[in-house]
Structures are given as structure tokens and as C-alpha cells.
Motif scaffolding. Sequence first.
Motif, short mmCIF file in Angstrom:
data_model
loop_
_atom_site.label_atom_id
_atom_site.label_comp_id
_atom_site.label_asym_id
_atom_site.label_seq_id
_atom_site.Cartn_x
_atom_site.Cartn_y
_atom_site.Cartn_z
N VAL A 85 -4.41 6.68 -3.08
CA VAL A 85 -3.88 5.48 -2.45
C VAL A 85 -3.67 4.45 -3.55
CG1 VAL A 85 -4.38 3.57 -0.87
CG2 VAL A 85 -5.05 5.91 -0.26
N ARG A 111 -7.75 9.47 -2.20
CA ARG A 111 -7.14 9.42 -0.87
C ARG A 111 -8.19 9.26 0.24
NH1 ARG A 111 -2.98 11.77 2.42
NH2 ARG A 111 -3.51 10.96 4.45
N ARG A 115 0.50 5.41 0.11
CA ARG A 115 -0.46 6.48 0.38
C ARG A 115 0.18 7.82 0.01
NH1 ARG A 115 -3.49 7.24 6.14
NH2 ARG A 115 -4.61 9.13 5.58
N VAL A 119 0.85 -1.18 0.00
CA VAL A 119 0.00 0.00 0.00
C VAL A 119 0.89 1.23 0.00
CG1 VAL A 119 -1.77 1.28 1.26
CG2 VAL A 119 -1.81 -1.22 1.28
N LEU A 163 -7.37 1.47 5.11
CA LEU A 163 -6.37 0.81 4.27
C LEU A 163 -6.33 -0.68 4.55
CD1 LEU A 163 -3.49 3.44 4.38
CD2 LEU A 163 -5.21 3.11 2.60
#
Length: 129
Positions: A87, A105, A82, A80, A111
Amino acid sequence: MDDAVDALVERYQELAPDCLRVAVRYEGDEHAVAFARDDVVEMYSPEEFDAKVKQLVVEGLADQPNQEQFRLYGEMNVVVRRFDNAVMVHFPRDEFAGVAVTFDRDAGPSLDTLADVGIDVLSTDDTDQ
């Protein structure tokens, strides 16, 4: 893998309506856009959009599921990233194959939820083969 990516896109659209930006599956030198939100595509010329997709693929290829330096941790399932406005979630599937998904985002789910849902949906595809 196409069916699994389609199922993943559908699940993400249920979880985060209007937040899913792009979903791409890749294998070696080939890739296919499984989903691209209209406003995201319209932000770029066709050449620029293709370059952005290719960059997603390059990032995914760098994240191999089996990394020798981390072998004690097991196989990597998800990465992941960010950013200020988006994302990026990568699911490495094989040595040179995977799925890349981007979200706004401020996507609704956490997440962890985005990662767990992706792992669950894509691992279902593994067990079907």
C-alpha cells in the motif's frame, strides 16, 4: 517537516508494527528517506533502492494538493494506492513537496486509519509553524 515525518513514522510503527516499509519526504528535486525497513532495503541493490525511492517521489509530485479540475472538492490531503503486495500513501504538503509512505499490503489498520493518522500528524506540523 522533518520532525513531522519522524513523528509520523513513530506513530505508524505503533499502529502497524513490522508493516511499515519506507517513508520518504520530498521537496522539489530533493528527497530524504526517513525510514526504510531492513528487509526492504536488502531486496535491492543500492542503485535499485534509490530508483524505487525516486519513483515514489515522482508519483507524489504528480499528486498536487491543489488541482484545478477538482477545486470544488477543496485541497487534496492524501492519495492511497493499493497493490497486490503493498500500500502506498502520499501526503501532498505543498506544490512540490510531500511525504510518501509504503506498507505491506496486510497492514493491520484500515486504509482510512492510515490516511487519517497521517493527515492528523502532518497537519499538527502545519499548525506549529
